[in-house]
Design a protein around this motif. Structure first.
Motif, PDB file in Angstrom:
ATOM      1  N   PRO A   1     -14.405  -4.523  -8.177  1.00  0.00           N
ATOM      2  CA  PRO A   1     -13.551  -4.086  -9.284  1.00  0.00           C
ATOM      3  C   PRO A   1     -12.203  -3.545  -8.774  1.00  0.00           C
ATOM      4  O   PRO A   1     -12.159  -2.813  -7.778  1.00  0.00           O
ATOM      5  CB  PRO A   1     -14.357  -2.942  -9.930  1.00  0.00           C
ATOM      6  N   HIS A   2     -11.142  -3.952  -9.438  1.00  0.00           N
ATOM      7  CA  HIS A   2      -9.784  -3.489  -9.130  1.00  0.00           C
ATOM      8  C   HIS A   2      -9.140  -2.969 -10.407  1.00  0.00           C
ATOM      9  O   HIS A   2      -9.524  -3.377 -11.503  1.00  0.00           O
ATOM     10  CB  HIS A   2      -8.934  -4.639  -8.588  1.00  0.00           C
ATOM     11  N   VAL A   3      -8.148  -2.106 -10.260  1.00  0.00           N
ATOM     12  CA  VAL A   3      -7.311  -1.721 -11.400  1.00  0.00           C
ATOM     13  C   VAL A   3      -5.861  -2.006 -11.022  1.00  0.00           C
ATOM     14  O   VAL A   3      -5.504  -2.089  -9.843  1.00  0.00           O
ATOM     15  CB  VAL A   3      -7.488  -0.231 -11.784  1.00  0.00           C
ATOM     16  N   LEU A   4      -5.023  -2.154 -12.046  1.00  0.00           N
ATOM     17  CA  LEU A   4      -3.635  -2.538 -11.815  1.00  0.00           C
ATOM     18  C   LEU A   4      -2.764  -1.281 -11.811  1.00  0.00           C
ATOM     19  O   LEU A   4      -2.562  -0.645 -12.846  1.00  0.00           O
ATOM     20  CB  LEU A   4      -3.192  -3.511 -12.908  1.00  0.00           C
ATOM     21  N   ALA A   5      -2.287  -0.915 -10.622  1.00  0.00           N
ATOM     22  CA  ALA A   5      -1.456   0.287 -10.487  1.00  0.00           C
ATOM     23  C   ALA A   5       0.007  -0.081 -10.680  1.00  0.00           C
ATOM     24  O   ALA A   5       0.427  -1.190 -10.353  1.00  0.00           O
ATOM     25  CB  ALA A   5      -1.655   0.914  -9.107  1.00  0.00           C
TER      26      ALA A   5
ATOM     27  N   GLY B   1       6.465  -4.442  -9.215  1.00  0.00           N
ATOM     28  CA  GLY B   1       6.187  -3.055  -9.556  1.00  0.00           C
ATOM     29  C   GLY B   1       4.726  -2.780  -9.861  1.00  0.00           C
ATOM     30  O   GLY B   1       4.345  -1.627 -10.071  1.00  0.00           O
ATOM     31  N   PHE B   2       3.905  -3.818  -9.900  1.00  0.00           N
ATOM     32  CA  PHE B   2       2.469  -3.653 -10.142  1.00  0.00           C
ATOM     33  C   PHE B   2       1.687  -4.160  -8.936  1.00  0.00           C
ATOM     34  O   PHE B   2       2.133  -5.088  -8.242  1.00  0.00           O
ATOM     35  CB  PHE B   2       2.023  -4.452 -11.377  1.00  0.00           C
ATOM     36  N   ARG B   3       0.505  -3.586  -8.705  1.00  0.00           N
ATOM     37  CA  ARG B   3      -0.354  -4.058  -7.619  1.00  0.00           C
ATOM     38  C   ARG B   3      -1.813  -3.725  -7.919  1.00  0.00           C
ATOM     39  O   ARG B   3      -2.123  -2.647  -8.414  1.00  0.00           O
ATOM     40  CB  ARG B   3       0.094  -3.391  -6.305  1.00  0.00           C
ATOM     41  N   TRP B   4      -2.704  -4.690  -7.622  1.00  0.00           N
ATOM     42  CA  TRP B   4      -4.147  -4.469  -7.797  1.00  0.00           C
ATOM     43  C   TRP B   4      -4.685  -3.607  -6.669  1.00  0.00           C
ATOM     44  O   TRP B   4      -4.458  -3.901  -5.492  1.00  0.00           O
ATOM     45  CB  TRP B   4      -4.888  -5.808  -7.811  1.00  0.00           C
ATOM     46  N   VAL B   5      -5.404  -2.556  -7.021  1.00  0.00           N
ATOM     47  CA  VAL B   5      -5.996  -1.659  -6.027  1.00  0.00           C
ATOM     48  C   VAL B   5      -7.426  -1.347  -6.451  1.00  0.00           C
ATOM     49  O   VAL B   5      -7.777  -1.471  -7.627  1.00  0.00           O
ATOM     50  CB  VAL B   5      -5.205  -0.339  -5.911  1.00  0.00           C
ATOM     51  N   THR B   6      -8.237  -0.909  -5.508  1.00  0.00           N
ATOM     52  CA  THR B   6      -9.607  -0.508  -5.870  1.00  0.00           C
ATOM     53  C   THR B   6      -9.641   0.994  -6.159  1.00  0.00           C
ATOM     54  O   THR B   6      -8.793   1.751  -5.641  1.00  0.00           O
ATOM     55  CB  THR B   6     -10.597  -0.804  -4.730  1.00  0.00           C
ATOM     56  N   PRO B   7     -10.618   1.441  -6.958  1.00  0.00           N
ATOM     57  CA  PRO B   7     -10.792   2.888  -7.133  1.00  0.00           C
ATOM     58  C   PRO B   7     -10.950   3.613  -5.783  1.00  0.00           C
ATOM     59  O   PRO B   7     -10.472   4.728  -5.614  1.00  0.00           O
ATOM     60  CB  PRO B   7     -12.059   2.986  -7.990  1.00  0.00           C
ATOM     61  N   GLY B   8     -11.594   2.951  -4.805  1.00  0.00           N
ATOM     62  CA  GLY B   8     -11.737   3.545  -3.472  1.00  0.00           C
ATOM     63  C   GLY B   8     -10.386   3.780  -2.806  1.00  0.00           C
ATOM     64  O   GLY B   8     -10.170   4.802  -2.142  1.00  0.00           O
ATOM     65  N   GLN B   9      -9.458   2.846  -2.985  1.00  0.00           N
ATOM     66  CA  GLN B   9      -8.121   3.033  -2.409  1.00  0.00           C
ATOM     67  C   GLN B   9      -7.377   4.168  -3.107  1.00  0.00           C
ATOM     68  O   GLN B   9      -6.673   4.942  -2.469  1.00  0.00           O
ATOM     69  CB  GLN B   9      -7.322   1.725  -2.505  1.00  0.00           C
ATOM     70  N   LEU B  10      -7.552   4.273  -4.427  1.00  0.00           N
ATOM     71  CA  LEU B  10      -6.925   5.387  -5.138  1.00  0.00           C
ATOM     72  C   LEU B  10      -7.477   6.719  -4.625  1.00  0.00           C
ATOM     73  O   LEU B  10      -6.730   7.687  -4.437  1.00  0.00           O
ATOM     74  CB  LEU B  10      -7.177   5.269  -6.649  1.00  0.00           C
ATOM     75  N   THR B  11      -8.785   6.761  -4.372  1.00  0.00           N
ATOM     76  CA  THR B  11      -9.403   7.986  -3.846  1.00  0.00           C
ATOM     77  C   THR B  11      -8.840   8.327  -2.468  1.00  0.00           C
ATOM     78  O   THR B  11      -8.555   9.489  -2.171  1.00  0.00           O
ATOM     79  CB  THR B  11     -10.939   7.807  -3.782  1.00  0.00           C
ATOM     80  N   MET B  12      -8.642   7.311  -1.642  1.00  0.00           N
ATOM     81  CA  MET B  12      -8.040   7.523  -0.325  1.00  0.00           C
ATOM     82  C   MET B  12      -6.630   8.104  -0.485  1.00  0.00           C
ATOM     83  O   MET B  12      -6.256   9.073   0.160  1.00  0.00           O
ATOM     84  CB  MET B  12      -8.029   6.177   0.418  1.00  0.00           C
ATOM     85  N   LEU B  13      -5.829   7.530  -1.390  1.00  0.00           N
ATOM     86  CA  LEU B  13      -4.456   8.017  -1.586  1.00  0.00           C
ATOM     87  C   LEU B  13      -4.440   9.442  -2.150  1.00  0.00           C
ATOM     88  O   LEU B  13      -3.528  10.221  -1.856  1.00  0.00           O
ATOM     89  CB  LEU B  13      -3.693   7.078  -2.523  1.00  0.00           C
ATOM     90  N   ALA B  14      -5.455   9.784  -2.951  1.00  0.00           N
ATOM     91  CA  ALA B  14      -5.491  11.106  -3.590  1.00  0.00           C
ATOM     92  C   ALA B  14      -5.716  12.232  -2.583  1.00  0.00           C
ATOM     93  O   ALA B  14      -5.580  13.403  -2.924  1.00  0.00           O
ATOM     94  CB  ALA B  14      -6.563  11.148  -4.680  1.00  0.00           C
ATOM     95  N   GLN B  15      -6.060  11.886  -1.339  1.00  0.00           N
ATOM     96  CA  GLN B  15      -6.209  12.915  -0.302  1.00  0.00           C
ATOM     97  C   GLN B  15      -4.852  13.398   0.198  1.00  0.00           C
ATOM     98  O   GLN B  15      -4.775  14.353   0.977  1.00  0.00           O
ATOM     99  CB  GLN B  15      -7.033  12.393   0.892  1.00  0.00           C
ATOM    100  N   HIS B  16      -3.776  12.720  -0.201  1.00  0.00           N
ATOM    101  CA  HIS B  16      -2.428  13.055   0.275  1.00  0.00           C
ATOM    102  C   HIS B  16      -1.514  13.317  -0.913  1.00  0.00           C
ATOM    103  O   HIS B  16      -1.742  12.804  -2.014  1.00  0.00           O
ATOM    104  CB  HIS B  16      -1.859  11.886   1.090  1.00  0.00           C
ATOM    105  N   SER B  17      -0.447  14.059  -0.687  1.00  0.00           N
ATOM    106  CA  SER B  17       0.555  14.309  -1.718  1.00  0.00           C
ATOM    107  C   SER B  17       1.373  13.054  -1.980  1.00  0.00           C
ATOM    108  O   SER B  17       1.446  12.159  -1.136  1.00  0.00           O
ATOM    109  CB  SER B  17       1.519  15.414  -1.258  1.00  0.00           C
TER     110      SER B  17
END
Lengths: 438, 438
Positions: free
Chosen positions: B304-308, B393-409
């Motif tokens: 599963p991916h979401v469009l960021a 301006g859009f890119r498909w990412v996984t919820p796991g990648q969003l979680t990884m990014l959320a560890q940083h400002s």
């Protein structure tokens, strides 16, 4: 494989071939640059490149401070890119012999591409930037690193450049100003004074690593400490007219702090054969003396660590970035009592040679700074000198953790990245860097 | 283990117990707040809390824009902290039933600690903040997450809060306004309207994950795309006097955009029993209507991916953060041609119910925003509607990648973090979230 001596010989040959001259000029002889009427800001007629404006900085926190200073404003994000390619399975990096007017020896090894947005959108109407297509999607590559990184927060207002390392998958054309070098060769060159330029050091520091051995503090604890340090300070900055800056005096040849400290703003005229345009004039910032940029290092449970400092600099986009243990121009502290001198500066500057694991003089970016040299050092310390529980604002980290942080923006300042490239060079050199090789 | 109904019953009981009242008042009846003479900025007598000032934003890039707006300035970094503890090996989170004057139902589930620096340094001379010692080093804890995160870039000037999750190692005292809840219970509650407040959603999104399955784009490619997006825009912001803002009109009860769009500034009077002080007045920002915050989702090779979307907001510290696919107040676009409406807004707002994987109404922070509700959605799409190569301006990412990014400002905006908490809640709910469970 050519050794360090061959690379130096090639740099000397390129230096001879390009016959460039840099000379100081009064501001009145700047061509295309002028002081804006009401503000006294130094601006280019095109409205591009950069401006020299004023900045008022106030820091609220444990030790409130406020000051005013000239500042370089350049809000476009440039590209600092190193093109990599495997030859016989070994990764090589395409380094450029590039002239920058502020370098003490003019020509140093720089990234493959070092381009402001003005450069590559042709504001200067010069030649196009060689190899740029590998960094802008024109050629197929594998991205190894790509991150916006800050530059000197004491001299730039929120300047960032895109630090990129990309691996070419096809053939790459040769050019006489460029050479393929291995990490081992670069490690050797990083032990020499003024050979590898600031941009190259910064980009090399962003090369991802394999992850390191167990650190004193886990990655989440380290990031937690950074969050705490960022919360501890409230930094307010305001761009103000350059003309009215308190304690700064404008003369025909320079703008100086009235106590002749920090740096001054000067102008130079440049003639060169291998730059995008063949003659130009520009302002540069010139520090008054050589700085010290140093990590104190210790080994805990067999794992080498360095002492990072959470630094507030007026020009950072985020409040705090991690700098080296010591980052200072010693003369700026000649007049202050010992208690107000930067921590660890005496430990580093008076270290017995047997404790010095790395020492070389490097220059900051020669396109903006004139003779901005610092001695980059790594100095071994013991528990008495640098305790495992360091003073507030300091934290022991591993080179592996610094490499992890360098994959993201806003964590390591440019001096910390430079010194990380030096740490990696020590490790790559083996024996000489034994103390920091896991 | 108590179910969702029990938690709602407890929230209702706390709501009854605290008897709070919120009413609109004219600016003239604000107590301790006033319009500063020359600037018209709305400020508190103490100089603390926050101010309402003016902001001029100009964005250079593919689509240059410039506008002026009122903005909330609050440069102190507050703490949003959730205390965790294992009971029988299961991690529980200590959630607070907290009143905020702007919430439509006043009382929602909030983090254990939700404190501005003014709160915990006692500017308001009220009671001390309960459980604060777990987040400031007073009690031993294990840090699970600790990161400065941005808040609404359209309403705040560079506001950040420290999002923390810490695990207590010893006993934790009970209090009637607080309850221990599991991730499973929180997942259930996140499917209800207006129960889990914005700060709680933001903090929960920072909970580290185990790393996810293989994504369409590697982490380094994702970060490279973010660096490119940040380089593509030059955003210049300037704080200006609130009084002179173009297109904004001040009345006795509100400051409105002359076309009655975006939001307005209003004032309220608050009486409450369980807040740190029992009566106060304050300004709030009030949007004109309910927003839409949505991820479009697709599954690629079973993952599963979401469009960021890379978003530029005037109040971001860094140029670009990743937002949801759609983040908009539909009415703001009623007057513009279809080609200028936000991409994917029609796909999301007119989606067949069979495509809607998640839908709930949540409020933004009730301490600053009045009735600021948005419908948070996750909507399944196909290749025709949302192609694997999405628009710029859009890119498909996984919820796991969003979680990884959320560890940083500086990576995920507050709406993206809210929606990440919802994605995780879907996954935790199993069947209902099957589409997004790896």
């Amino acid at each position: 494989m050519p050794g360090v001596a061959d690379v130096r010989a090639w740099l000397g040959e390129r230096r001879d071939a390009t016959r460039f001259q840099v000379g100081r000029i009064p501001f009145a002889e700047l061509d295309g640059w002028s002081f804006d009427g009401p503000t006294g800001n130094l601006v280019h007629d095109s409205g591009r490149f950069f401006t020299v404006e004023g900045l008022r900085v106030s820091i609220d926190g444990d030790r409130p401070r406020e000051w005013q200073q000239p500042i370089i404003c350049q809000f476009e994000v440039g590209i600092l890119g190193i093109l990599a390619k495997r030859f016989d399975g070994v990764l090589h990096f395409l380094m450029q012999a590039k002239m920058e007017p502020g370098n003490p020896n003019l020509l140093q090894l720089s990234p493959t591409v070092q381009a402001t947005r003005s450069n590559y959108t042709k504001v200067h109407r010069g030649a196009s930037v060689r190899y740029l297509e590998y960094f802008t999607g024109g050629e197929p590559v594998r991205v190894l690193a790509d991150v916006l990184q800050s530059e000197h927060g004491a001299w730039f207002c929120r300047k960032r450049n895109r630090n990129m390392i990309v691996e070419a998958t096809g053939d790459v054309p040769e050019h006489e100003d460029f050479r393929w070098l291995t990490l081992g060769q670069l490690a050797g060159l990083l032990h020499l004074d003024n050979v590898v330029n600031m941009d190259a050091r910064s980009v090399l520091a962003c090369m991802p690593g394999a992850g390191g051995p167990t650190a004193l503090h886990s990655d989440v604890e380290l990031r937690s400490w950074i969050a705490a340090e960022r919360s501890r300070h409230i930094v307010t900055t305001e761009r103000v007219p350059r003309a009215g800056l308190r304690h700064w005096v404008q003369g025909p040849w320079s703008i100086d702090h009235e106590e002749r400290r920090h740096f001054r703003v000067v102008a130079v005229s440049v003639r060169a054969g291998n730059r995008e345009v063949t003659r130009w004039t520009q302002p540069l910032f010139e520090p008054y003396e050589t700085g010290i940029v140093a990590y104190v290092t210790r080994t805990f449970e067999g794992v080498p660590h360095v002492l990072a400092r959470a630094r507030v600099e007026g020009g950072f986009l985020d409040t705090v970035e991690l700098g080296p243990t010591v980052q200072a121009i010693p003369g700026n502290y000649a007049h202050v009592p010992a208690s107000e001198r930067p921590a660890f500066i005496d430990l580093v500057s008076s270290a017995d040679p047997s404790r010095v694991r790395y020492s070389a003089v490097h220059s900051e970016e020669g396109g903006r700074f004139l003779n901005a040299e610092s001695r980059y050092m790594v100095v071994e310390a013991d528990e008495d000198e640098a305790p495992i529980d360091p003073p507030a604002g300091f934290r022991w980290v591993t080179p592996g953790q610094l490499t992890m942080l360098a994959q993201h923006s806003h964590y390591l300042n440019v001096q910390a990245r430079s010194l990380l490239a030096c740490l990696n060079a020590m490790a790559a050199r083996g024996a000489a860097g034994a103390a920091l090789t896991p």
